[in-house]
Design a protein around this motif. Structure first.
Motif: not given
Lengths: 81, 81
Positions: A14-21, A39-44, A70-72
């Motif tokens: 539901g959050m707008l993702d301008p980078e992905a757009c 678009n997500s961050k992956l930490y190993s 935690p908010v977004i």
């Protein structure tokens, strides 16, 4: 024992993702049509712990205290040996 | 048919990752010791294609042309239905 923990941090639905757009728009300019793009961050992370459960708990605490907002954002944790 | 393609883009091994170093440092300031921390981008893309192979080929072309910097980054593509 060292556990390899995969942490995926993504925006809550539901959050707008301008980078992905912007990426989706640029891809379509190059001729690549996409149905959706998230678009997500992956930490190993290598965590020394006694068992998988305590490695998971520590990774979740890392997310709560630093890695994820935690908010977004929401996060998922996957522990492998 | 729409395929869900997971694209993971990470720095090539041997490349210095200042962002990961800063995160690892901040985590240790909070009391979380980590053996290593790698930082990647994860894109989840919906691609309409006839079969998994053509969806994979298109995703790899997207990486080559836009998503990944071939000089410093490597990518992996995983196709699921």
């Amino acid at each position: 024992m060292i556990f390899d923990v995969k942490i995926i941090i993504s925006l809550k639905s539901g959050m707008l993702d301008p980078e992905a757009c912007a990426i989706q728009h640029a891809l379509s300019n190059l001729g690549f049509e996409t149905e959706y793009l998230n678009n997500s961050k992956l930490y190993s992370v290598g965590i020394k712990a006694d068992d998988a459960e305590s490695a998971r708990a520590r990774a979740e605490e890392m997310c709560d205290r630093l890695l994820a907002n935690p908010v977004i954002q929401s996060y998922s944790v996957e522990v492998t040996e």
